[in-house]
Design a protein around this motif. Sequence first.
Motif, PDB file in Angstrom:
ATOM      1  N   CYS A  50     -19.516  30.621 -12.208  1.00  0.00           N
ATOM      2  CA  CYS A  50     -20.409  30.869 -13.318  1.00  0.00           C
ATOM      3  C   CYS A  50     -21.844  30.671 -12.865  1.00  0.00           C
ATOM      4  O   CYS A  50     -22.116  29.776 -12.059  1.00  0.00           O
ATOM      5  N   ILE A  51     -22.748  31.504 -13.399  1.00  0.00           N
ATOM      6  CA  ILE A  51     -24.160  31.335 -13.070  1.00  0.00           C
ATOM      7  C   ILE A  51     -24.987  31.489 -14.335  1.00  0.00           C
ATOM      8  O   ILE A  51     -24.782  32.411 -15.122  1.00  0.00           O
ATOM      9  N   ASP A  52     -25.917  30.571 -14.532  1.00  0.00           N
ATOM     10  CA  ASP A  52     -26.800  30.594 -15.688  1.00  0.00           C
ATOM     11  C   ASP A  52     -28.125  31.261 -15.338  1.00  0.00           C
ATOM     12  O   ASP A  52     -28.464  31.400 -14.157  1.00  0.00           O
ATOM     13  N   PRO A  53     -28.908  31.645 -16.343  1.00  0.00           N
ATOM     14  CA  PRO A  53     -30.201  32.283 -16.074  1.00  0.00           C
ATOM     15  C   PRO A  53     -31.147  31.416 -15.235  1.00  0.00           C
ATOM     16  O   PRO A  53     -31.991  31.963 -14.510  1.00  0.00           O
ATOM     17  N   ASP A  54     -30.992  30.088 -15.326  1.00  0.00           N
ATOM     18  CA  ASP A  54     -31.880  29.225 -14.538  1.00  0.00           C
ATOM     19  C   ASP A  54     -31.392  29.046 -13.108  1.00  0.00           C
ATOM     20  O   ASP A  54     -31.985  28.300 -12.330  1.00  0.00           O
ATOM     21  N   GLY A  55     -30.298  29.740 -12.771  1.00  0.00           N
ATOM     22  CA  GLY A  55     -29.765  29.673 -11.419  1.00  0.00           C
ATOM     23  C   GLY A  55     -28.690  28.625 -11.211  1.00  0.00           C
ATOM     24  O   GLY A  55     -28.130  28.529 -10.115  1.00  0.00           O
ATOM     25  N   SER A  56     -28.392  27.841 -12.242  1.00  0.00           N
ATOM     26  CA  SER A  56     -27.329  26.847 -12.119  1.00  0.00           C
ATOM     27  C   SER A  56     -25.997  27.536 -11.885  1.00  0.00           C
ATOM     28  O   SER A  56     -25.679  28.518 -12.544  1.00  0.00           O
ATOM     29  N   ILE A  57     -25.235  27.003 -10.958  1.00  0.00           N
ATOM     30  CA  ILE A  57     -23.968  27.608 -10.569  1.00  0.00           C
ATOM     31  C   ILE A  57     -22.865  26.555 -10.634  1.00  0.00           C
ATOM     32  O   ILE A  57     -23.084  25.394 -10.278  1.00  0.00           O
ATOM     33  N   SER A  58     -21.703  26.973 -11.064  1.00  0.00           N
ATOM     34  CA  SER A  58     -20.540  26.103 -11.052  1.00  0.00           C
ATOM     35  C   SER A  58     -19.337  26.877 -10.531  1.00  0.00           C
ATOM     36  O   SER A  58     -19.255  28.099 -10.691  1.00  0.00           O
ATOM     37  N   TYR A  59     -18.439  26.162  -9.904  1.00  0.00           N
ATOM     38  CA  TYR A  59     -17.224  26.756  -9.342  1.00  0.00           C
ATOM     39  C   TYR A  59     -16.013  25.931  -9.754  1.00  0.00           C
ATOM     40  O   TYR A  59     -16.101  24.706  -9.925  1.00  0.00           O
ATOM     41  N   ALA A  60     -14.897  26.610  -9.866  1.00  0.00           N
ATOM     42  CA  ALA A  60     -13.640  25.896 -10.018  1.00  0.00           C
ATOM     43  C   ALA A  60     -13.335  25.179  -8.709  1.00  0.00           C
ATOM     44  O   ALA A  60     -13.670  25.668  -7.629  1.00  0.00           O
ATOM     45  N   ASP A  61     -12.708  24.024  -8.806  1.00  0.00           N
ATOM     46  CA  ASP A  61     -12.395  23.249  -7.596  1.00  0.00           C
ATOM     47  C   ASP A  61     -11.553  24.062  -6.621  1.00  0.00           C
ATOM     48  O   ASP A  61     -11.679  23.908  -5.402  1.00  0.00           O
ATOM     49  N   SER A  62     -10.709  24.922  -7.156  1.00  0.00           N
ATOM     50  CA  SER A  62      -9.787  25.676  -6.316  1.00  0.00           C
ATOM     51  C   SER A  62     -10.478  26.709  -5.429  1.00  0.00           C
ATOM     52  O   SER A  62      -9.875  27.202  -4.470  1.00  0.00           O
ATOM     53  N   VAL A  63     -11.740  27.035  -5.740  1.00  0.00           N
ATOM     54  CA  VAL A  63     -12.429  28.069  -4.956  1.00  0.00           C
ATOM     55  C   VAL A  63     -13.691  27.557  -4.274  1.00  0.00           C
ATOM     56  O   VAL A  63     -14.331  28.301  -3.524  1.00  0.00           O
ATOM     57  N   LYS A  64     -14.047  26.305  -4.505  1.00  0.00           N
ATOM     58  CA  LYS A  64     -15.255  25.749  -3.890  1.00  0.00           C
ATOM     59  C   LYS A  64     -15.188  25.854  -2.378  1.00  0.00           C
ATOM     60  O   LYS A  64     -14.174  25.540  -1.763  1.00  0.00           O
ATOM     61  N   GLY A  65     -16.282  26.298  -1.798  1.00  0.00           N
ATOM     62  CA  GLY A  65     -16.347  26.441  -0.355  1.00  0.00           C
ATOM     63  C   GLY A  65     -15.806  27.768   0.149  1.00  0.00           C
ATOM     64  O   GLY A  65     -15.971  28.096   1.326  1.00  0.00           O
ATOM     65  N   ARG A  66     -15.149  28.539  -0.738  1.00  0.00           N
ATOM     66  CA  ARG A  66     -14.579  29.829  -0.338  1.00  0.00           C
ATOM     67  C   ARG A  66     -15.218  30.989  -1.083  1.00  0.00           C
ATOM     68  O   ARG A  66     -15.368  32.065  -0.514  1.00  0.00           O
ATOM     69  N   PHE A  67     -15.564  30.770  -2.334  1.00  0.00           N
ATOM     70  CA  PHE A  67     -16.137  31.821  -3.164  1.00  0.00           C
ATOM     71  C   PHE A  67     -17.617  31.547  -3.383  1.00  0.00           C
ATOM     72  O   PHE A  67     -18.043  30.385  -3.482  1.00  0.00           O
ATOM     73  N   THR A  68     -18.397  32.619  -3.504  1.00  0.00           N
ATOM     74  CA  THR A  68     -19.818  32.505  -3.781  1.00  0.00           C
ATOM     75  C   THR A  68     -20.211  33.515  -4.847  1.00  0.00           C
ATOM     76  O   THR A  68     -19.951  34.713  -4.689  1.00  0.00           O
ATOM     77  N   ILE A  69     -20.830  33.026  -5.907  1.00  0.00           N
ATOM     78  CA  ILE A  69     -21.325  33.906  -6.963  1.00  0.00           C
ATOM     79  C   ILE A  69     -22.808  34.141  -6.722  1.00  0.00           C
ATOM     80  O   ILE A  69     -23.541  33.244  -6.307  1.00  0.00           O
ATOM     81  N   SER A  70     -23.233  35.356  -6.966  1.00  0.00           N
ATOM     82  CA  SER A  70     -24.646  35.686  -6.846  1.00  0.00           C
ATOM     83  C   SER A  70     -24.952  36.817  -7.811  1.00  0.00           C
ATOM     84  O   SER A  70     -24.037  37.396  -8.415  1.00  0.00           O
ATOM     85  N   GLN A  71     -26.226  37.112  -7.947  1.00  0.00           N
ATOM     86  CA  GLN A  71     -26.569  38.235  -8.801  1.00  0.00           C
ATOM     87  C   GLN A  71     -27.878  38.858  -8.375  1.00  0.00           C
ATOM     88  O   GLN A  71     -28.734  38.203  -7.785  1.00  0.00           O
ATOM     89  N   ASP A  72     -27.974  40.135  -8.676  1.00  0.00           N
ATOM     90  CA  ASP A  72     -29.167  40.923  -8.418  1.00  0.00           C
ATOM     91  C   ASP A  72     -29.740  41.309  -9.770  1.00  0.00           C
ATOM     92  O   ASP A  72     -29.241  42.239 -10.409  1.00  0.00           O
ATOM     93  N   ASN A  73     -30.762  40.585 -10.208  1.00  0.00           N
ATOM     94  CA  ASN A  73     -31.322  40.870 -11.533  1.00  0.00           C
ATOM     95  C   ASN A  73     -31.942  42.256 -11.605  1.00  0.00           C
ATOM     96  O   ASN A  73     -31.938  42.891 -12.665  1.00  0.00           O
TER      97      ASN A  73
END
Length: 123
Positions: A50-73
């Motif tokens: 998950c990513i918020d407008p202020d750039g805060s990001i959270s991940y499920a424990d099961s994917v931490k270190g493997r998945f990366t969320i990003s966005q191109d506004n």
Amino acid sequence: QVQLAESGGGSVQPGGSLRLSCAASGYTYSSYSMGWFRQAPGKEREGVACIDPDGSISYADSVKGRFTISQDNGNHTSYLQMNSLKPEDTAMYYCATDFPPCSLSESWRFGYWGQGTPVNVSS
């Protein structure tokens, strides 16, 4: 109206990578949170990243270190880079958006969903 369209799913061997994309339209993209969720057959929907407008990001424990969320506004697109994929990552993956804050455990807070893209990890 708000529209979300996922792409990039497919079949991959364990240890492989995929990058999912979520193209958004119909709203002020930079003001909304974006979440990625998944649902495997017979299982409940699970928040992945998950990513918020202020750039805060959270991940499920099961994917931490493997998945990366990003966005191109500029292009109104969110990405989910998935590395070191495991068979248990097999699921339909959805992007969803709504007003912040983002909460992986509260998918009901998201009013707008894409149609999903399938990910299959198997040898």
